[in-house]
Design a protein around this motif. Sequence first.
Motif, PDB file in Angstrom:
ATOM      1  N   SER A   1       5.871  -1.349  -4.275  1.00 17.01           N
ATOM      2  CA  SER A   1       5.882   0.120  -4.136  1.00 17.01           C
ATOM      3  C   SER A   1       5.990   0.692  -5.339  1.00 17.01           C
ATOM      4  O   SER A   1       6.693   0.175  -6.232  1.00 17.01           O
ATOM      5  CB  SER A   1       6.734   0.626  -2.938  1.00 17.01           C
TER       6      SER A   1
ATOM      7  N   GLU B   1       0.805  -2.761   3.770  1.00 16.68           N
ATOM      8  CA  GLU B   1       0.058  -2.128   2.799  1.00 16.68           C
ATOM      9  C   GLU B   1       0.103  -0.839   3.845  1.00 16.68           C
ATOM     10  O   GLU B   1       0.102   0.212   2.774  1.00 16.68           O
ATOM     11  CB  GLU B   1      -1.272  -2.447   2.484  1.00 16.68           C
TER      12      GLU B   1
ATOM     13  N   GLU C   1       1.269   2.976   1.721  1.00 16.33           N
ATOM     14  CA  GLU C   1       0.264   3.803   1.321  1.00 16.33           C
ATOM     15  C   GLU C   1       0.813   5.167   2.243  1.00 16.33           C
ATOM     16  O   GLU C   1       0.617   6.284   1.535  1.00 16.33           O
ATOM     17  CB  GLU C   1      -1.368   3.617   1.326  1.00 16.33           C
TER      18      GLU C   1
ATOM     19  N   LYS D   1       2.087   8.139  -0.118  1.00 21.18           N
ATOM     20  CA  LYS D   1       1.349   9.969  -0.554  1.00 21.18           C
ATOM     21  C   LYS D   1       2.200  10.731  -0.007  1.00 21.18           C
ATOM     22  O   LYS D   1       2.250  12.196  -0.739  1.00 21.18           O
ATOM     23  CB  LYS D   1       0.256   9.713   0.887  1.00 21.18           C
TER      24      LYS D   1
END
Length: 208
Positions: free
Chosen positions: A144, A193, A197, A201
């Motif tokens: 990350s 994963e 994400e 975001k």
Amino acid sequence: MSGCSAPEAEVGASPVAPVRLDGAQLENLLEEFAQEEKNSEVIGDKQLRENIPQAQEWIENVKVNPSKCGVTFAEPVADQLKNATMGAIEFEDSYLTVAIYKDSEFLQAQWDAKTAANADCARYTVKRGNETRAYHLAKQPMDSSAGLSDGYVITSSDGSSTQQQLIIRTASSNVLLGLQRSTTAGNTANEVEEASEILQKLMDQLTQ
């Protein structure tokens, strides 16, 4: 010459400016973030505060062994709401939480305390009434760009059935995000994963 070198940067330090949003502003941002997901529900700061008594009563009626692992089993909701603006999104398959703290130093202290608790509580049991569930925390590898990030698979069993939950946390500046969802053996890496994400975001939207 070592005494003349620049001080080492704090682990997890972030140059991102603090986020300043009140409960209504955060709720509106989460509504916008969740609008593309069907059957999602945003829970605002006010509603979360109204649910504190019920949540605290449930937590107080369980026995955790070792007792210090209670913080690992259930986040200190009241403490977070006292020191942060909170919001959450309930998706069909996951639950996302946001905490915007007063400052990054307080968030760092909370993060360190939680990390230490997880390290000491890889295994614990929770008893409520006549029901007992055993829990096991397994740390997951993370990739990350957030200032701080970690992930765990929590496996729980009552002796007849077993459940697995993936919990991912990321933090940057004074913002802490978390996402919890069910997972299964063999699919955890993909779940990590995808969760990372989603959190990245939202973090980008909050800190832009």
